[in-house]
Write a protein that holds these residues in place. Structure first.
Motif, PDB file in Angstrom:
ATOM      1  N   HIS A   9      45.723  44.922  11.191  1.00  0.00           N
ATOM      2  CA  HIS A   9      44.416  44.761  11.835  1.00  0.00           C
ATOM      3  C   HIS A   9      43.600  46.050  11.707  1.00  0.00           C
ATOM      4  CE1 HIS A   9      41.677  42.708  14.542  1.00  0.00           C
ATOM      5  NE2 HIS A   9      41.637  43.767  15.331  1.00  0.00           N
ATOM      6  N   ALA A  10      44.238  47.184  11.927  1.00  0.00           N
ATOM      7  CA  ALA A  10      43.548  48.471  11.806  1.00  0.00           C
ATOM      8  C   ALA A  10      43.080  48.703  10.369  1.00  0.00           C
ATOM      9  CB  ALA A  10      44.477  49.596  12.254  1.00  0.00           C
ATOM     10  N   SER A  11      43.895  48.308   9.410  1.00  0.00           N
ATOM     11  CA  SER A  11      43.519  48.445   7.998  1.00  0.00           C
ATOM     12  C   SER A  11      42.346  47.531   7.657  1.00  0.00           C
ATOM     13  CB  SER A  11      44.729  48.114   7.117  1.00  0.00           C
ATOM     14  OG  SER A  11      44.387  48.190   5.753  1.00  0.00           O
ATOM     15  N   GLN A  12      42.361  46.323   8.184  1.00  0.00           N
ATOM     16  CA  GLN A  12      41.259  45.383   7.961  1.00  0.00           C
ATOM     17  C   GLN A  12      39.955  45.905   8.566  1.00  0.00           C
ATOM     18  OE1 GLN A  12      43.154  42.051   9.817  1.00  0.00           O
ATOM     19  NE2 GLN A  12      43.924  41.195   7.895  1.00  0.00           N
ATOM     20  N   LEU A  13      40.054  46.550   9.718  1.00  0.00           N
ATOM     21  CA  LEU A  13      38.879  47.138  10.358  1.00  0.00           C
ATOM     22  C   LEU A  13      38.271  48.221   9.473  1.00  0.00           C
ATOM     23  CD1 LEU A  13      36.926  47.797  12.683  1.00  0.00           C
ATOM     24  CD2 LEU A  13      38.769  49.122  13.748  1.00  0.00           C
ATOM     25  N   GLN A  14      39.111  49.083   8.923  1.00  0.00           N
ATOM     26  CA  GLN A  14      38.609  50.145   8.058  1.00  0.00           C
ATOM     27  C   GLN A  14      37.969  49.572   6.795  1.00  0.00           C
ATOM     28  OE1 GLN A  14      38.523  53.583   8.817  1.00  0.00           O
ATOM     29  NE2 GLN A  14      37.062  53.351   7.137  1.00  0.00           N
ATOM     30  N   ASN A  15      38.574  48.543   6.224  1.00  0.00           N
ATOM     31  CA  ASN A  15      37.995  47.898   5.039  1.00  0.00           C
ATOM     32  C   ASN A  15      36.643  47.281   5.360  1.00  0.00           C
ATOM     33  OD1 ASN A  15      40.193  48.546   3.413  1.00  0.00           O
ATOM     34  ND2 ASN A  15      41.253  46.608   3.800  1.00  0.00           N
ATOM     35  N   TYR A  16      36.541  46.699   6.553  1.00  0.00           N
ATOM     36  CA  TYR A  16      35.267  46.110   6.984  1.00  0.00           C
ATOM     37  C   TYR A  16      34.182  47.185   7.050  1.00  0.00           C
ATOM     38  CZ  TYR A  16      31.721  44.141  10.087  1.00  0.00           C
ATOM     39  OH  TYR A  16      30.516  43.741  10.635  1.00  0.00           O
ATOM     40  N   ILE A  17      34.518  48.333   7.630  1.00  0.00           N
ATOM     41  CA  ILE A  17      33.547  49.425   7.749  1.00  0.00           C
ATOM     42  C   ILE A  17      33.125  49.916   6.375  1.00  0.00           C
ATOM     43  CG2 ILE A  17      33.296  51.837   8.468  1.00  0.00           C
ATOM     44  CD1 ILE A  17      35.025  51.106  10.910  1.00  0.00           C
ATOM     45  N   ASN A  18      34.085  50.096   5.486  1.00  0.00           N
ATOM     46  CA  ASN A  18      33.779  50.585   4.130  1.00  0.00           C
ATOM     47  C   ASN A  18      32.820  49.651   3.392  1.00  0.00           C
ATOM     48  OD1 ASN A  18      35.543  52.689   4.631  1.00  0.00           O
ATOM     49  ND2 ASN A  18      37.247  51.770   3.512  1.00  0.00           N
ATOM     50  N   LYS A  19      32.936  48.347   3.642  1.00  0.00           N
ATOM     51  CA  LYS A  19      32.157  47.362   2.896  1.00  0.00           C
ATOM     52  C   LYS A  19      30.854  46.963   3.586  1.00  0.00           C
ATOM     53  CE  LYS A  19      36.194  45.216   0.700  1.00  0.00           C
ATOM     54  NZ  LYS A  19      37.018  43.981   0.591  1.00  0.00           N
ATOM     55  N   ASN A  20      30.798  47.081   4.916  1.00  0.00           N
ATOM     56  CA  ASN A  20      29.700  46.443   5.645  1.00  0.00           C
ATOM     57  C   ASN A  20      28.774  47.380   6.415  1.00  0.00           C
ATOM     58  OD1 ASN A  20      30.260  43.315   5.454  1.00  0.00           O
ATOM     59  ND2 ASN A  20      32.241  44.276   5.805  1.00  0.00           N
ATOM     60  N   VAL A  21      29.190  48.595   6.700  1.00  0.00           N
ATOM     61  CA  VAL A  21      28.295  49.485   7.449  1.00  0.00           C
ATOM     62  C   VAL A  21      27.304  50.106   6.470  1.00  0.00           C
ATOM     63  CG1 VAL A  21      28.132  51.524   8.917  1.00  0.00           C
ATOM     64  CG2 VAL A  21      30.053  49.952   9.189  1.00  0.00           C
ATOM     65  N   ASN A  22      26.025  49.750   6.625  1.00  0.00           N
ATOM     66  CA  ASN A  22      25.025  50.213   5.659  1.00  0.00           C
ATOM     67  C   ASN A  22      24.556  51.637   5.961  1.00  0.00           C
ATOM     68  OD1 ASN A  22      22.921  50.071   7.648  1.00  0.00           O
ATOM     69  ND2 ASN A  22      22.776  47.861   7.306  1.00  0.00           N
ATOM     70  N   ILE A  23      23.809  52.185   5.046  1.00  0.00           N
ATOM     71  CA  ILE A  23      23.366  53.582   5.149  1.00  0.00           C
ATOM     72  C   ILE A  23      22.492  53.790   6.377  1.00  0.00           C
ATOM     73  CG2 ILE A  23      21.967  55.378   4.056  1.00  0.00           C
ATOM     74  CD1 ILE A  23      22.913  54.321   1.356  1.00  0.00           C
ATOM     75  N   ARG A  24      21.610  52.834   6.672  1.00  0.00           N
ATOM     76  CA  ARG A  24      20.723  52.965   7.839  1.00  0.00           C
ATOM     77  C   ARG A  24      21.536  53.091   9.122  1.00  0.00           C
ATOM     78  NH1 ARG A  24      17.008  48.161  10.339  1.00  0.00           N
ATOM     79  NH2 ARG A  24      15.898  49.379  11.907  1.00  0.00           N
ATOM     80  N   GLU A  25      22.571  52.250   9.254  1.00  0.00           N
ATOM     81  CA  GLU A  25      23.410  52.297  10.444  1.00  0.00           C
ATOM     82  C   GLU A  25      24.180  53.607  10.514  1.00  0.00           C
ATOM     83  OE1 GLU A  25      23.689  50.728  13.680  1.00  0.00           O
ATOM     84  OE2 GLU A  25      23.990  48.872  12.563  1.00  0.00           O
ATOM     85  N   MET A  26      24.668  54.071   9.375  1.00  0.00           N
ATOM     86  CA  MET A  26      25.435  55.312   9.338  1.00  0.00           C
ATOM     87  C   MET A  26      24.570  56.512   9.713  1.00  0.00           C
ATOM     88  SD  MET A  26      28.546  56.310   8.835  1.00  0.00           S
ATOM     89  CE  MET A  26      29.348  55.102   7.789  1.00  0.00           C
ATOM     90  N   VAL A  27      23.341  56.534   9.233  1.00  0.00           N
ATOM     91  CA  VAL A  27      22.420  57.631   9.565  1.00  0.00           C
ATOM     92  C   VAL A  27      22.144  57.644  11.066  1.00  0.00           C
ATOM     93  CG1 VAL A  27      20.043  58.458   9.314  1.00  0.00           C
ATOM     94  CG2 VAL A  27      21.352  57.769   7.294  1.00  0.00           C
ATOM     95  N   LYS A  28      21.893  56.468  11.643  1.00  0.00           N
ATOM     96  CA  LYS A  28      21.653  56.357  13.089  1.00  0.00           C
ATOM     97  C   LYS A  28      22.877  56.840  13.872  1.00  0.00           C
ATOM     98  CE  LYS A  28      20.680  52.899  16.706  1.00  0.00           C
ATOM     99  NZ  LYS A  28      21.978  52.607  17.312  1.00  0.00           N
ATOM    100  N   ALA A  29      24.069  56.418  13.428  1.00  0.00           N
ATOM    101  CA  ALA A  29      25.297  56.808  14.115  1.00  0.00           C
ATOM    102  C   ALA A  29      25.495  58.318  14.083  1.00  0.00           C
ATOM    103  CB  ALA A  29      26.494  56.102  13.472  1.00  0.00           C
TER     104      ALA A  29
END
Length: 210
Positions: free
Chosen positions: A25-45
């Motif tokens: 589950h933890a590995s799937q979460l990391q894969n999700y972040i790598n594929k789905n968190v866009n640049i705009r969200e990352m900059v805001k974070a």
């Protein structure tokens, strides 16, 4: 005699199953972040994170600082939609895979986890024996990578219960005595519960850890 049920063997088997499921589950979460968190969200974070830890945003993260940011991003950062990245992950995961009762329990454990301080008593290759700072309760923690930590050190990490032990689902962040004194001073001034205070503020005390 052949009909006697070995409850300890059954417990160990269930523990291993839950441990394997949790790591997947933890590995799937990391894969999700790598594929789905866009640049705009990352900059805001990163902007919010820098403000929380009072960091000069022009200075690149060290490798350890980036690990702390990534942990906060997964579990505590609120996205543009007002949910955590983990909540968005399990929403997508549930749509694709349905909900199994064990998955529901796992989701609840992940969502309740916080970066929490422990005092190290001793360590083995894949286990830490420690006590919870708030209660003095003894804890037996499984870590996925071999490690070596000095005894009596204060270590922050995120964990979930797996039967009789805890599973560390974050990296380990050692905090010095001065930071911990400030942590307790601020906690006792706060009106928040222990877990709420940790969720809001733990990264401030872990930041720039040794």
């Amino acid at each position: 005699m052949g009909n006697i049920i070995d409850f300890e063997a059954i417990r160990k088997e269930k523990e291993e199953q839950l441990l394997t499921l949790t790591l997947e589950h933890a590995s799937q979460l990391q894969n999700y972040i790598n594929k789905n968190v866009n640049i705009r969200e990352m900059v805001k974070a990163k902007h919010i994170f820098n403000a929380k830890v009072e960091r000069n945003r022009s200075v690149p993260f060290s490798s350890l600082e980036d690990l702390l940011f990534q942990d906060w991003l997964k579990h505590d950062y609120l996205t543009i939609r007002g949910t955590t990245i983990y909540q968005e992950f399990i929403h997508q995961f549930s749509k694709a895979n349905g909900i199994h009762p064990l998955q529901q329990v796992l989701h609840a454990l992940f969502m309740a986890s916080v970066l929490e301080p422990f005092k190290v008593i001793k360590f083995e290759e894949h286990h830490i024996y420690a006590e919870k700072i708030l209660t003095g309760e003894q804890a037996f923690i499984y870590v996925t990578s071999p490690l070596e930590i000095t005894t009596n050190k204060i270590v922050f990490f995120r964990s979930i219960p797996i039967f009789t032990q805890l599973l560390c689902i974050s990296d380990l962040f050692v905090v010095d005595e001065e930071k911990m004194n400030k942590f307790f001073l601020d906690f006792h001034k706060s009106q928040d519960s222990w877990r709420t205070f940790l969720k809001k503020n733990a990264i401030k005390y872990v930041w720039n850890c040794p």
